[in-house]
Design a protein around this motif. Structure first.
Motif, short mmCIF file in Angstrom:
data_model
loop_
_atom_site.label_atom_id
_atom_site.label_comp_id
_atom_site.label_asym_id
_atom_site.label_seq_id
_atom_site.Cartn_x
_atom_site.Cartn_y
_atom_site.Cartn_z
N MET A 162 16.59 -0.80 11.39
CA MET A 162 16.68 0.62 12.46
C MET A 162 14.79 1.05 12.18
SD MET A 162 20.06 2.03 12.45
CE MET A 162 19.94 3.54 13.17
N GLY A 163 14.95 1.41 11.14
CA GLY A 163 13.70 1.61 10.49
C GLY A 163 12.15 1.33 11.02
N LEU A 164 12.97 0.02 11.11
CA LEU A 164 11.21 -1.17 11.21
C LEU A 164 10.61 -1.00 12.61
CD1 LEU A 164 11.97 -3.94 7.95
CD2 LEU A 164 9.83 -2.15 8.72
N SER A 165 11.82 -0.61 13.18
CA SER A 165 11.56 -1.35 14.74
C SER A 165 11.02 0.81 15.52
CB SER A 165 12.70 -0.97 15.41
OG SER A 165 14.55 0.31 15.21
N ASP A 166 11.11 1.56 14.25
CA ASP A 166 10.46 2.65 14.65
C ASP A 166 9.30 3.15 14.48
OD1 ASP A 166 9.81 6.26 15.33
OD2 ASP A 166 11.18 6.57 13.36
N PRO A 167 8.28 2.85 15.68
CA PRO A 167 7.01 2.74 15.89
C PRO A 167 6.26 4.43 15.21
CG PRO A 167 7.63 3.28 18.05
CD PRO A 167 8.88 3.17 17.22
N HIS A 168 6.59 5.36 15.69
CA HIS A 168 6.21 6.66 15.18
C HIS A 168 5.73 6.81 13.50
CE1 HIS A 168 6.53 7.40 19.89
NE2 HIS A 168 7.97 7.23 18.85
N LEU A 169 6.67 5.72 12.96
CA LEU A 169 6.39 5.64 11.27
C LEU A 169 5.35 5.29 10.72
CD1 LEU A 169 9.88 4.80 10.80
CD2 LEU A 169 9.19 7.60 10.47
N ARG A 170 4.82 6.06 9.78
CA ARG A 170 4.34 4.94 9.14
C ARG A 170 4.31 4.89 7.56
NH1 ARG A 170 0.47 9.17 5.50
NH2 ARG A 170 0.88 10.43 5.98
N SER A 171 3.50 4.16 6.93
CA SER A 171 3.66 3.08 5.54
C SER A 171 2.94 4.16 5.07
CB SER A 171 3.38 1.68 5.32
OG SER A 171 1.87 1.81 5.86
N VAL A 172 3.01 4.95 3.69
CA VAL A 172 2.75 5.43 2.15
C VAL A 172 3.42 5.03 1.29
CG1 VAL A 172 2.45 7.47 3.83
CG2 VAL A 172 4.41 7.04 2.14
N ILE A 173 2.40 5.08 -0.07
CA ILE A 173 3.01 5.16 -1.12
C ILE A 173 3.59 5.81 -1.73
CG2 ILE A 173 1.89 4.98 -3.53
CD1 ILE A 173 1.86 2.04 -1.65
N THR A 174 5.03 6.42 -2.28
CA THR A 174 5.36 6.76 -3.06
C THR A 174 6.74 7.01 -4.15
OG1 THR A 174 7.97 8.59 -2.56
CG2 THR A 174 7.51 6.31 -1.19
N ARG A 175 6.57 7.29 -4.94
CA ARG A 175 7.36 7.60 -6.47
C ARG A 175 8.76 8.42 -5.54
NH1 ARG A 175 5.11 6.21 -11.61
NH2 ARG A 175 2.22 6.39 -10.75
N ALA A 176 9.13 9.10 -5.15
CA ALA A 176 10.81 9.72 -4.01
C ALA A 176 11.79 8.66 -4.78
CB ALA A 176 10.07 9.87 -2.89
N PHE A 177 11.79 7.59 -4.12
CA PHE A 177 12.90 6.57 -4.77
C PHE A 177 13.74 6.31 -6.18
CE2 PHE A 177 12.57 6.82 0.12
CZ PHE A 177 13.16 7.15 0.24
N THR A 178 11.96 5.63 -6.67
CA THR A 178 12.39 5.01 -8.15
C THR A 178 11.82 5.76 -9.19
OG1 THR A 178 10.73 3.65 -7.59
CG2 THR A 178 12.59 2.75 -6.70
N GLY A 179 10.80 6.26 -9.16
CA GLY A 179 10.18 6.76 -10.11
C GLY A 179 8.78 5.76 -9.85
N ARG A 180 9.17 4.90 -10.02
CA ARG A 180 7.64 3.79 -9.68
C ARG A 180 7.01 3.96 -8.10
NH1 ARG A 180 5.52 -0.15 -12.10
NH2 ARG A 180 6.83 -0.83 -14.60
N PRO A 181 5.17 3.38 -7.93
CA PRO A 181 5.11 3.80 -6.83
C PRO A 181 5.50 2.43 -6.15
CG PRO A 181 3.55 3.16 -8.79
CD PRO A 181 4.13 3.17 -8.92
#
Length: 348
Positions: A258-277
């Motif tokens: 579902m998330g991959l069908s949302d054209p309004h989102l953008r990809s970023v580098i984050t550590r928020a979920f796992t601590g790793r980039p």
């Protein structure tokens, strides 16, 4: 040890956590590419079952990916434990909203830190050898590389810069997966705290060419044009993950799809979920917590897992890790065979 050559120079990236399945690995192999199973987060017995399933589905070579556990570092734990405790408190409101409990970090080392490393190495060197084994998050010890070579297995190591590439060659790697900044999911940096460089694979490939081992380009490859450019830059093949996420053979969760069908989102580098980039789509959880997350892996990963699982069950895309590379909008709901052929320029 030679890396097996395939008719089509397309490798399915190992995507831990569900997307990589025996069905996907076999479909890519049967289409002329090279399929991979993702051993990360699986117990050794679970991985053994997937190996058996894949063997039953294809007669072609395929690979297995294994995470290299972080080295034991008592001094690092002295700051990691309180940092995890602070992040735990920060996530209390999220946990209450999703009606899940949070595991409070402990002072003693957790056996999960190794991701069942010893059992997995025994699996691929003694019990169920496969054609290739790739490693992410570091280099395997030389004795592990030697053991794999003795059973006829080629060894690949994911690298993000020249120093990591040189270290991989030094331990005996047969090929390098050269991962650029555009790659979806975790960056393969060999140190948890390393900030990823901003280089794409087209910049990295010439920087590693003098190491004189085959290189597989990874990161943001979603079209035949991307494949051609990577091969011209010196890659022997391309490794692709995001383009396979919407295939019927992938185990991508409904929430992730579902998330991959949302054209309004953008990809970023984050550590928020796992601590790793890691590169994924920016949602509420990333916006709220990325600036405060400590660089602690796998501690942060274990901490947020129940939140992600609960959010996925509820269809709450704001708290799910929506891993995706920079070219994620080119992913399509097509059979894996068609994706392989399209990446190879054999069809539209």
């Amino acid at each position: 040890m030679q890396v097996p050559r395939t008719p089509v120079r397309v490798v399915a990236a190992p995507m831990a956590g569900g997307p990589s399945t025996p069905d996907l690995a076999a479909a890519v192999c049967n289409a002329g590419g090279l399929g991979f199973l993702a051993g990360g987060y699986l117990r050794a017995d679970e991985l053994a079952g997937q190996i058996r399933q894949t063997v039953a589905l294809t007669g072609h070579p395929f690979g297995v990916n294994i995470f290299v556990p972080p080295p034991a570092d008592p001094l690092a734990r002295a700051w990691q434990v309180p940092a995890l405790a602070r992040y735990t408190e920060r996530l209390r409101d999220d946990a209450a909203s999703l009606r899940v409990g949070l595991r409070i970090p402990r002072d003693d080392p957790d056996e999960d830190d190794t991701d069942d490393w010893d059992a997995k190495i025994a699996l691929v060197t003694v019990q169920n050898p496969v054609s290739l084994v790739s490693f992410t998050f570091g280099c395997p010890p030389p004795d592990v590389v030697s053991a794999l070579h003795r059973v006829g297995t080629a060894v690949l190591v994911t690298v993000t810069d020249r120093d990591e590439g040189a270290a991989a060659v030094a331990v005996g790697a047969d090929a390098l997966v050269v991962q650029g900044f555009e790659a979806g999911g975790h960056r393969g940096t060999h140190r948890v705290e390393t900030e990823p460089n901003p280089f794409d694979h087209l910049v990295l490939l010439p920087m590693l060419a003098d190491l004189e081992v085959p290189m597989i380009a990874a990161g943001g490859i979603t079209t035949a044009g991307d494949t051609r450019r990577a091969l011209r830059a010196g890659a022997s093949a391309v490794q692709v993950g995001t383009a396979f996420l919407l295939t019927p053979e992938a185990g991508t969760s409904p929430a992730h799809r579902m998330g991959l069908s949302d054209p309004h989102l953008r990809s970023v580098i984050t550590r928020a979920f796992t601590g790793r980039p890691a590169r994924g789509l920016r949602n509420r959880f990333v916006a709220d917590h990325d600036a405060a997350v400590p660089a602690v892996y796998p501690g942060v990963d274990r901490l947020t897992r129940p939140l992600r699982q609960a959010a996925a069950r509820r269809g709450d895309l704001g708290a799910v890790s929506l891993w995706a590379g920079s070219g994620w909008q080119a992913a399509a709901e097509l059979p894996a065979e068609h994706v392989v052929r399209r990446l190879a320029g054999l069809c539209d």
